[in-house]
Design an enzyme around this catalytic site. Sequence first.
Site, PDB file in Angstrom:
ATOM      1  N   ASN A 104      41.674  39.668  39.795  1.00  0.00           N
ATOM      2  CA  ASN A 104      41.270  38.279  39.567  1.00  0.00           C
ATOM      3  C   ASN A 104      40.046  38.308  38.660  1.00  0.00           C
ATOM      4  OD1 ASN A 104      40.321  35.656  39.727  1.00  0.00           O
ATOM      5  ND2 ASN A 104      39.744  35.785  41.899  1.00  0.00           N
ATOM      6  N   TRP A 105      40.249  37.916  37.399  1.00  0.00           N
ATOM      7  CA  TRP A 105      39.139  38.003  36.435  1.00  0.00           C
ATOM      8  C   TRP A 105      38.147  36.854  36.588  1.00  0.00           C
ATOM      9  CZ3 TRP A 105      41.166  39.953  30.973  1.00  0.00           C
ATOM     10  CH2 TRP A 105      41.538  41.301  31.095  1.00  0.00           C
ATOM     11  N   LYS A 106      38.476  35.861  37.392  1.00  0.00           N
ATOM     12  CA  LYS A 106      37.572  34.712  37.573  1.00  0.00           C
ATOM     13  C   LYS A 106      37.175  34.154  36.200  1.00  0.00           C
ATOM     14  CE  LYS A 106      36.268  36.652  41.980  1.00  0.00           C
ATOM     15  NZ  LYS A 106      35.297  36.782  43.039  1.00  0.00           N
ATOM     16  N   HIS A 155      41.308  30.018  46.607  1.00  0.00           N
ATOM     17  CA  HIS A 155      40.232  31.010  46.592  1.00  0.00           C
ATOM     18  C   HIS A 155      38.968  30.395  47.202  1.00  0.00           C
ATOM     19  CE1 HIS A 155      37.214  33.842  45.273  1.00  0.00           C
ATOM     20  NE2 HIS A 155      38.194  34.700  45.107  1.00  0.00           N
ATOM     21  N   GLU A 200      35.983  30.545  46.403  1.00  0.00           N
ATOM     22  CA  GLU A 200      35.052  29.927  45.447  1.00  0.00           C
ATOM     23  C   GLU A 200      35.483  28.500  45.140  1.00  0.00           C
ATOM     24  OE1 GLU A 200      35.243  33.123  42.609  1.00  0.00           O
ATOM     25  OE2 GLU A 200      34.116  34.372  44.016  1.00  0.00           O
ATOM     26  N   GLU A 252      40.304  37.305  52.450  1.00  0.00           N
ATOM     27  CA  GLU A 252      39.067  37.653  51.757  1.00  0.00           C
ATOM     28  C   GLU A 252      37.873  37.078  52.520  1.00  0.00           C
ATOM     29  OE1 GLU A 252      39.856  38.329  47.286  1.00  0.00           O
ATOM     30  OE2 GLU A 252      39.709  36.180  47.593  1.00  0.00           O
ATOM     31  N   GLY A 282      32.114  40.074  46.192  1.00  0.00           N
ATOM     32  CA  GLY A 282      31.064  40.328  45.212  1.00  0.00           C
ATOM     33  C   GLY A 282      29.765  40.850  45.796  1.00  0.00           C
ATOM     34  N   SER A 337      35.139  43.011  47.568  1.00  0.00           N
ATOM     35  CA  SER A 337      34.453  44.275  47.261  1.00  0.00           C
ATOM     36  C   SER A 337      35.354  45.503  47.347  1.00  0.00           C
ATOM     37  CB  SER A 337      33.214  44.446  48.154  1.00  0.00           C
ATOM     38  OG  SER A 337      32.249  43.458  47.845  1.00  0.00           O
ATOM     39  N   GLY A 379      38.271  41.555  42.455  1.00  0.00           N
ATOM     40  CA  GLY A 379      37.504  40.771  41.483  1.00  0.00           C
ATOM     41  C   GLY A 379      36.773  41.673  40.513  1.00  0.00           C
ATOM     42  N   GLY A 380      35.509  41.954  40.800  1.00  0.00           N
ATOM     43  CA  GLY A 380      34.645  42.695  39.874  1.00  0.00           C
ATOM     44  C   GLY A 380      35.246  43.986  39.351  1.00  0.00           C
TER      45      GLY A 380
HETATM   46  P1  PGA Z   1      35.291  41.045  44.454  1.00  0.00           P
HETATM   47  O1  PGA Z   1      36.109  39.653  44.425  1.00  0.00           O
HETATM   48  O2  PGA Z   1      36.309  42.152  44.377  1.00  0.00           O
HETATM   49  O3  PGA Z   1      34.419  40.976  43.221  1.00  0.00           O
HETATM   50  O4  PGA Z   1      34.528  41.079  45.721  1.00  0.00           O
HETATM   51  C1  PGA Z   1      37.323  39.527  45.137  1.00  0.00           C
HETATM   52  C2  PGA Z   1      37.880  38.139  44.967  1.00  0.00           C
HETATM   53  O5  PGA Z   1      37.105  37.162  44.985  1.00  0.00           O
HETATM   54  O6  PGA Z   1      39.102  37.958  44.805  1.00  0.00           O
END
Ligand code: PGA
Length: 253
Positions: free
Chosen positions: A10-12, A93, A95, A164, A170, A209, A230-231
């Site tokens: 997930n590149w956000k 998600h 966020e 998640e 993150g 993470s 994500g990251g």
């Molecule tokens: P992260 O994000 O791997 O950077 O913790 C995961 C996500 O939000 O899907």
Amino acid sequence: MAGLPYIVGNWKMNGTRAMLNEARAIDRAAARFPKVQVALAPPSTLLYRMRDTVELIGVGGQDCHAKDNGAYTGEVCAGMLKDAGADFTIVGHSERREYQSETDAEVKAKAEAALSAGLSVILCVGETEAQRDAGDAEGVVTAQVEGSCPSTEGAPERLSIAYEPVWAIGTGRVPSVDDVAAMHKAIRAKLVAIYGDAGSDVRILYGGSVKAENAAELLAVPEVGGALVGGASLTAESFLAIVGAAASLAEVG
Ligand code: PGA
């Protein structure tokens, strides 16, 4: 649980055309890992180009609107994602649940719109740190599953759940393998309660993470069918290390 391990990046809100090189490198390398299903969810501005750039991996959106079209400035509907070449979309998600105040009912409507447009769905759930500290984590998460899972005919065949924990996204912090196992078990039971036997085949991903260093341990947990990353999905090097960990487990499993 059916299916190959599913590793989704997930590149956000990251990525311009220059980052398509990373997608290309991930796609080339995916040929070495036939026992892993790999996908990326770039920002919607890159979807069409990414689809043209890659051959093996899946490409998807990060969200969609629940309506098919209309006066919703700035929004993107599921049919547009499909038209741009998406195979799936993420919905719910944390966020978006936090910053856009999305409710379970809205997430459910989005998931149903995505399925109707012919997309698969990755539906995210997860508790906050305060909810975990209060001992409410399983109750919160299973209520999110109950409230957001699509009722569309045939939904379980094209649905994945991503667990998640909000406090793990993150932050570099991850739950213990026992906590992940317990939560995935609780989600599985809820899916079977909702969908009957078909609920046994819905993949449940872990996210929060996930890195090369912890991927093997997390992916080996019972009922963990993959990872939402994500990251560590932003470079081919870090993402492929996770794909490689999934491939090694798939070989022995
Ligand atoms: P992260 O994000 O791997 O950077 O913790 C995961 C996500 O939000 O899907």
